[in-house]
Write a protein that holds these residues in place. Structure first.
Motif, PDB file in Angstrom:
ATOM      1  N   CYS A   1       0.958  -1.219   0.050  1.00  0.00           N
ATOM      2  CA  CYS A   1       0.078  -0.065  -0.106  1.00  0.00           C
ATOM      3  C   CYS A   1       0.688   1.261  -0.035  1.00  0.00           C
ATOM      4  O   CYS A   1       1.510   1.541   1.028  1.00  0.00           O
ATOM      5  CB  CYS A   1      -0.916   0.163   1.300  1.00  0.00           C
TER       6      CYS A   1
ATOM      7  N   ASP B   1      -5.428   0.656  -7.278  1.00  0.00           N
ATOM      8  CA  ASP B   1      -6.387  -0.218  -7.577  1.00  0.00           C
ATOM      9  C   ASP B   1      -7.863  -0.242  -6.556  1.00  0.00           C
ATOM     10  O   ASP B   1      -9.003  -0.165  -7.130  1.00  0.00           O
ATOM     11  CB  ASP B   1      -5.958  -1.837  -7.544  1.00  0.00           C
ATOM     12  N   CYS B   2      -7.772  -0.017  -5.522  1.00  0.00           N
ATOM     13  CA  CYS B   2      -8.828  -0.234  -4.496  1.00  0.00           C
ATOM     14  C   CYS B   2      -9.747   1.179  -4.542  1.00  0.00           C
ATOM     15  O   CYS B   2     -10.838   1.082  -4.632  1.00  0.00           O
ATOM     16  CB  CYS B   2      -8.275  -0.234  -3.148  1.00  0.00           C
ATOM     17  N   CYS B   3      -8.849   2.125  -4.788  1.00  0.00           N
ATOM     18  CA  CYS B   3      -9.803   3.506  -5.164  1.00  0.00           C
ATOM     19  C   CYS B   3     -10.426   3.421  -6.699  1.00  0.00           C
ATOM     20  O   CYS B   3     -11.460   4.144  -6.862  1.00  0.00           O
ATOM     21  CB  CYS B   3      -8.819   4.812  -5.230  1.00  0.00           C
TER      22      CYS B   3
ATOM     23  N   CYS C   1     -10.513   4.334   3.844  1.00  0.00           N
ATOM     24  CA  CYS C   1      -9.493   4.449   2.991  1.00  0.00           C
ATOM     25  C   CYS C   1      -8.220   4.387   3.792  1.00  0.00           C
ATOM     26  O   CYS C   1      -7.043   3.926   3.463  1.00  0.00           O
ATOM     27  CB  CYS C   1      -9.525   5.914   2.340  1.00  0.00           C
TER      28      CYS C   1
ATOM     29  N   HIS D   1      -7.798   0.357   4.611  1.00  0.00           N
ATOM     30  CA  HIS D   1      -7.791  -0.524   3.353  1.00  0.00           C
ATOM     31  C   HIS D   1      -6.370  -0.845   3.253  1.00  0.00           C
ATOM     32  O   HIS D   1      -5.417  -0.414   3.259  1.00  0.00           O
ATOM     33  CB  HIS D   1      -8.304   0.269   2.242  1.00  0.00           C
TER      34      HIS D   1
ATOM     35  N   TRP E   1      -8.709  -7.708   1.617  1.00  0.00           N
ATOM     36  CA  TRP E   1      -9.259  -6.491   0.815  1.00  0.00           C
ATOM     37  C   TRP E   1      -8.818  -6.291  -0.603  1.00  0.00           C
ATOM     38  O   TRP E   1      -9.339  -5.826  -1.529  1.00  0.00           O
ATOM     39  CB  TRP E   1      -8.605  -5.226   1.601  1.00  0.00           C
ATOM     40  N   CYS E   2      -7.780  -6.792  -1.337  1.00  0.00           N
ATOM     41  CA  CYS E   2      -7.242  -6.674  -2.567  1.00  0.00           C
ATOM     42  C   CYS E   2      -6.549  -7.857  -2.961  1.00  0.00           C
ATOM     43  O   CYS E   2      -6.005  -8.462  -2.075  1.00  0.00           O
ATOM     44  CB  CYS E   2      -6.880  -5.353  -3.059  1.00  0.00           C
TER      45      CYS E   2
END
Ligand code: SF4
Ligand code: SF4
Length: 174
Positions: A29, A35-37, A105, A108, A119-120
């Motif tokens: 992160c 990519d999460c946003c 946010c 994450h 999460w991702c």
């Protein structure tokens, strides 16, 4: 001004994320990995205190008007089944309101679900390859519960906007 309970939750999350970064300095992160946003599971649902802080960050930007329309657009995109991209994200994959970002946010990539969600796909792959050994994740459901208890029920952007309008009318109407 940021709600004092929100500041406490921020501090708790910052301590957890800092511990993860210290334990695993190459944690994926990082600024630019967004990519999460770009693929939110759904339009954001936040407490009024978080919307208020995020709106403060947005309003300080030259693109504030476009971002505000984008917030409503996220809800339309979700209804149409399109990808939900956060309008605060810039072209380089950076959050334009980083210091004002909401709790989801902040957690994450650092907080797991009790039943083991990470999460991702990047985090999942890292965990699967043993690259998260020894990392102590926070549990997102505990933060979510604390946020609901201390900051109130989560609202969509339009619900929050409607509440503000109603409050303003209450002030000006006899
Ligand atoms: S949660 Fe995943 S996509 Fe989001 S910043 Fe972390 S590694 Fe990147
Ligand atoms: S507010 Fe910032 S960190 Fe949160 S989803 Fe949007 S761009 Fe990403």
């Amino acid at each position: 001004m940021t709600h004092p309970r929100l500041q406490l939750l921020d501090a708790e999350i910052e301590a957890r994320t800092e511990a993860v970064r210290e334990h695993a300095p190459a944690w994926p992160c990082k600024s630019g990995c967004a990519d999460c946003c770009r693929s939110l599971g759904a339009p954001m649902l936040l407490s009024a205190a978080e919307w208020s802080r995020l709106a403060e960050g947005i309003d300080a930007l030259p693109e504030a008007e476009a971002i505000r329309s984008g917030m409503a657009g996220m809800e339309a995109a979700a209804l149409a089944g399109d990808p939900v991209v956060c309008p605060v994200l810039d072209e380089r994959g950076r959050c334009r309101a980083y210091l004002h970002r909401p709790l989801p946010c902040r957690i994450h990539g650092y907080y797991a679900a009790g039943e083991g969600g990470y999460w991702c796909e990047t985090i999942e792959a890292r965990v699967a390859s043993g690259g998260a050994e020894g990392v102590v994740f926070g549990r997102h459901e505990l933060i979510n519960r604390a946020a609901r208890r201390e900051l109130g029920s989560p609202l969509s952007w339009s619900e929050w906007q409607a509440g503000l309008l109603q409050a303003m009318r209450g002030v000006v109407e006899p």
